[in-house]
Design an enzyme around this catalytic site. Structure first.
Site, PDB file in Angstrom:
ATOM      1  NE  ARG A 105      -4.120  -1.783   0.099  1.00 27.69           N
ATOM      2  CZ  ARG A 105      -4.350  -2.943  -0.611  1.00 27.69           C
ATOM      3  NH1 ARG A 105      -3.202  -3.059  -1.480  1.00 27.69           N
ATOM      4  NH2 ARG A 105      -5.305  -3.872  -0.376  1.00 27.69           N
ATOM      5  CD  GLU A 149      -2.432   3.201  -6.293  1.00 33.00           C
ATOM      6  OE1 GLU A 149      -3.192   2.754  -6.589  1.00 33.00           O
ATOM      7  OE2 GLU A 149      -1.515   2.697  -5.691  1.00 33.00           O
ATOM      8  CG  HIS A 157      -2.404  -0.751  -7.590  1.00 38.49           C
ATOM      9  ND1 HIS A 157      -2.901  -0.004  -6.654  1.00 38.49           N
ATOM     10  CD2 HIS A 157      -2.265  -2.037  -7.180  1.00 38.49           C
ATOM     11  CE1 HIS A 157      -3.306  -0.846  -5.676  1.00 38.49           C
ATOM     12  NE2 HIS A 157      -2.958  -2.037  -5.967  1.00 38.49           N
TER      13      HIS A 157
END
Length: 594
Positions: A282, A311, A330
Site C-alpha cells: 500500500r 493513485e 498498481h
C-alpha cells in the site's frame, strides 16, 4: 458456581452455522420462565430453494467465473451502467458482482426493495461499497482476497530484479538512442539480505522466491508464528534489526494507523547506506516526501514502487520522476491467471452465500436481531476493546497462538450465545495488525488462518440473570509482553473488563485491579507507590496540551508497587512519553490506542 469450557469451532470450509458447544450436565441455577431468552441462530442469506436467482454482473468477469454463476443462476452481464440504470435493475436481482468501477451506494440498496442478498467485489478493496448500508439492508458483502497472492508476489520479485539491474532505465535510454553500458551497472542479488516487512500470504511467497535467487531472508511481523517462518528458512527479527541490516527491503504490510508512513525520515536514517526499497503493498506505508529525501541523500540507492499514496500520482511527482525510482501503475494483481482466479473465487463466494452457506471472505456482519444487539451492545464494544488492548500488550517475536476467553455470567449457556462476543474479541486481536475485516461470519476462519486458537470458558454465577454478563477476561499464553505487569501469576497476558452503567470498563491488568473507561487512549504505568507521582505525570501531559480524561491507581500494598492507568484524549509526543519513562519512580509504562 459452575465452570464450563470449549474451544471455538474453527471453520475450514463453509458449512451452515451450528450452535455453540454447550455442556450436557444440569446447571444448579434457578431461572423463572420469563428469564429464558434463547438467542436465534444468525445465518447467512439463503434464497427460496424453488426459485432460480438472478445475478447482475456490472463489470468484466473472467469466463471461468461466469460459468460457475450460470450453473446456479440467471446471469445478467450489463456493463457501464449509470447510477439510475443500476438502481432500476437491482430490484430484479438477488446478487450483484462488481469490480472497483461500480459504486454500490445506499441508494442502490434502497432501490433493491430488500431483494438484493449478496454483493460480490471481484478483488480485495471494498471502498466502492457502502458497508453500513449493506448491513442495514441485510445484504452480505464478500470479496476475493486470495487469488491475487501469487501474482502480487511475482510482481514484487519482478520489481526487485528489474531495479537491481536498472532494466527500466536502460530500456528508456536505449530507446532514446543512447548506449550507456557503464551508467547502468547493477548489483547482484546472491548473498544479499532481503528484509520482508509483513510475513503474510504475499510476504511468504516473496520469501520463497527470493531464497531461490540465493538471497538471505529475514522478516519482521510481530504477529507471525516463528515456526512458520523457520519452516522455510526465514528468521523473524525486530523492526529496527530488519531495516538496519537489510540490503533490500520489500513491503507487504497492510495500511493501518500503526503502519501509516512507517518508512519515514527517522527510520530511513537507521538503514544501511545504499539500501533498496520495493513496495507492492500500500502506498501509504511510505512517507513519499521522506523517501525522496533519502534518495537524494544516497541513503536509499533505488526504489521500485507499484503503489502510491494517491493513485494515479501527480504527473509532476518528484518521486515518480526520480531517476533512481522504477514505477508501475498498481499491476500487482494484473495477470491473466490472477484475474481468472479472482473470477472463480468471487463466483463461488456469491453462489455459496445465496445457498445459505457461510462466506469466509465476508466483509460485513449479517443482521443481528435488534433485541439481541441492543442488550449485548456495550458487551460487544467491551469484547473488541479487550482484544485490541491485549494484542497491543504483546511484544513482537513468537506471535499470538493461544487465546482464552472467560465469560462470567448468571445466565445458563443456552440463554447467552457468545459467538458475537468471540467474533468481536477476534476482531480486536486481528484488525489492528491486518487489513482483514473481521465479523461474525469470518472470525473463526480468520483466526484459524493465522494459527490462533481461541478457547472459551464460562463461569456460571448464582444470582439474577437479568444482566447478560458480569465480566469478560482475555488471556494470551506463551508470549512476551510490552508491559511486564500485564503478565499474571500463570505467565499469561491477562486483561479483564465489565460493563458499568452501560459503559465498558477495564477492571484488571495482569493481577492488578484498575477501573477505567475503555475509550480513547490509555497509558499504563507501573510505579513505586509514593506521593507526587500522579502530579508529575499530569504535569508532563499538561505541558503537551494532552487532556487526561480519567485516572485510576491500583496497588499491591501501601508504599509498594502500583499500576496507574490514565485515559488521554490525544496521543502524547515521543518526547512526552520519554519524560514519563524517565521519572525515577516509574518502573515501566506503555501507551495503548483503543
Amino acid at each position: 458456581m459452575a465452570v464450563t469450557s470449549s474451544s471455538s469451532s474453527l471453520i475450514l470450509s463453509s458449512p451452515p452455522l451450528t450452535k455453540s458447544i454447550l455442556p450436557s450436565f444440569p446447571l444448579h441455577i434457578s431461572l423463572t420462565r420469563h428469564h429464558r431468552r434463547r438467542v436465534p441462530p444468525i445465518l447467512a442469506v439463503p434464497i427460496s430453494p424453488t426459485a432460480k436467482p438472478t445475478i447482475l454482473v456490472t463489470e468484466k468477469l473472467g469466463d471461468s467465473g461466469l460459468d460457475v454463476l450460470k450453473q446456479f443462476a440467471n446471469v445478467d452481464c450489463s456493463y457501464e451502467l449509470s447510477t439510475e440504470e443500476l438502481c432500476t435493475k437491482i430490484s430484479l436481482c438477488d446478487a450483484l458482482i462488481v469490480r472497483s468501477g461500480t459504486k454500490v451506494s445506499r441508494e442502490v440498496f434502497e432501490s433493491s426493495g430488500g431483494r438484493l442478498k449478496v454483493v460480490g467485489r471481484a478483488g480485495v478493496g471494498i471502498d466502492n461499497v457502502d458497508l453500513a448500508a449493506a448491513t442495514e439492508h441485510g445484504c452480505l458483502v464478500v470479496n476475493a482476497p486470495t487469488a491475487n497472492t501469487v501474482a502480487a508476489a511475482e510482481h514484487g520479485i519482478a520489481l526487485l530484479t528489474a531495479m537491481a539491474r536498472n532494466v527500466a532505465q536502460a530500456d528508456a535510454s536505449i530507446k532514446a538512442g543512447k548506449w550507456q553500458r557503464n551508467k547502468y551497472v547493477g548489483v547482484s542479488l546472491v548473498g544479499k539480505t532481503l528484509a520482508v516487512m509483513g510475513f503474510g500470504k504475499v510476504g511468504t511467497e516473496v520469501a520463497r522466491r527470493a531464497k531461490g535467487l540465493g538471497m538471505n531472508i529475514i522478516a519482521h511481523d510481530p504477529y507471525a508464528p516463528a515456526d512458520r517462518a523457520h519452516a522455510i528458512g526465514v528468521d523473524l527479527v525486530s523492526f529496527d534489526e530488519a531495516i538496519a541490516t537489510a540490503d533490500f527491503i520489500t513491503l507487504h504490510m497492510p495500511l493501518t494507523p500503526a503502519t501509516s508512513k512507517i518508512l519515514n525520515d527517522e527510520n530511513f536514517a537507521k538503514m544501511k547506506k545504499g539500501v533498496r526499497i520495493i513496495n507492492v503493498a500500500r502506498g501509504g506505508v511510505i512517507d513519499e516526501d521522506a523517501l525522496v529525501r533519502a534518495l537524494d541523500a544516497g541513503i536509499v540507492a533505488q526504489a521500485a514502487l507499484d503503489v502510491f499514496t494517491v493513485e494515479p500520482p501527480p504527473k509532476d511527482s518528484k518521486l515518480v520522476n526520480h531517476e533512481n525510482v522504477t514505477v508501475t501503475p498498481h499491476l500487482g494483481a494484473s495477470t491473466t491467471e490472477a484475474q481468472e482466479g479472482v473470477a472463480i473465487e468471487i463466483a463461488e463466494a456469491v453462489v455459496g452465500a445465496l445457498r445459505g452457506e457461510l462466506a469466509a471472505t465476508a466483509v460485513n456482519a449479517p443482521m443481528v436481531p435488534s433485541e439481541v444487539l441492543t442488550e449485548l451492545k456495550p458487551y460487544v464494544t467491551l469484547a473488541e476493546k479487550l482484544g485490541r488492548l491485549a494484542v497491543q500488550l504483546v511484544a513482537g517475536g513468537s506471535g499470538v497462538k493461544s487465546v482464552k476467553v472467560t465469560y462470567t455470567s448468571a445466565r445458563a449457556p443456552d440463554d447467552l450465545d457468545t459467538r458475537l462476543l468471540r467474533a468481536m474479541i477476534t476482531k480486536g486481536l486481528i484488525e489492528p495488525i491486518s487489513s482483514v475485516f473481521v465479523n461474525l461470519v469470518n472470525a473463526d476462519f480468520t483466526a484459524k488462518q493465522r494459527g490462533i486458537r481461541i478457547s472459551e470458558e464460562r463461569v456460571i454465577l448464582d444470582g439474577s440473570p437479568e444482566k447478560p454478563l458480569e465480566a469478560i477476561r482475555v488471556q494470551i499464553a506463551n508470549v512476551e509482553s510490552r508491559f511486564a505487569s500485564a503478565i499474571s501469576d500463570l505467565g499469561e497476558i491477562k486483561v479483564e473488563g465489565r460493563v458499568k452503567d452501560g459503559i465498558p470498563r477495564l477492571t484488571k491488568v495482569g493481577d492488578f485491579g484498575v477501573d477505567v473507561s475503555l475509550e480513547g487512549n490509555i497509558i499504563l504505568c507501573r510505579q513505586v507507590d509514593q506521593p507526587g507521582l500522579i502530579g508529575a505525570v499530569g504535569s508532563i501531559l499538561g505541558e503537551e496540551n494532552v487532556n487526561v480524561s480519567f485516572m485510576s491507581v491500583g496497588r499491591t500494598a501501601r508504599r509498594k508497587q502500583a499500576i496507574m492507568t490514565l485515559g488521554v484524549d490525544e496521543k502524547p509526543s515521543k518526547e512526552a512519553l520519554k519524560k514519563i519513562g524517565d521519572i525515577p519512580a516509574v518502573e515501566e509504562f506503555v501507551f495503548l490506542a483503543l
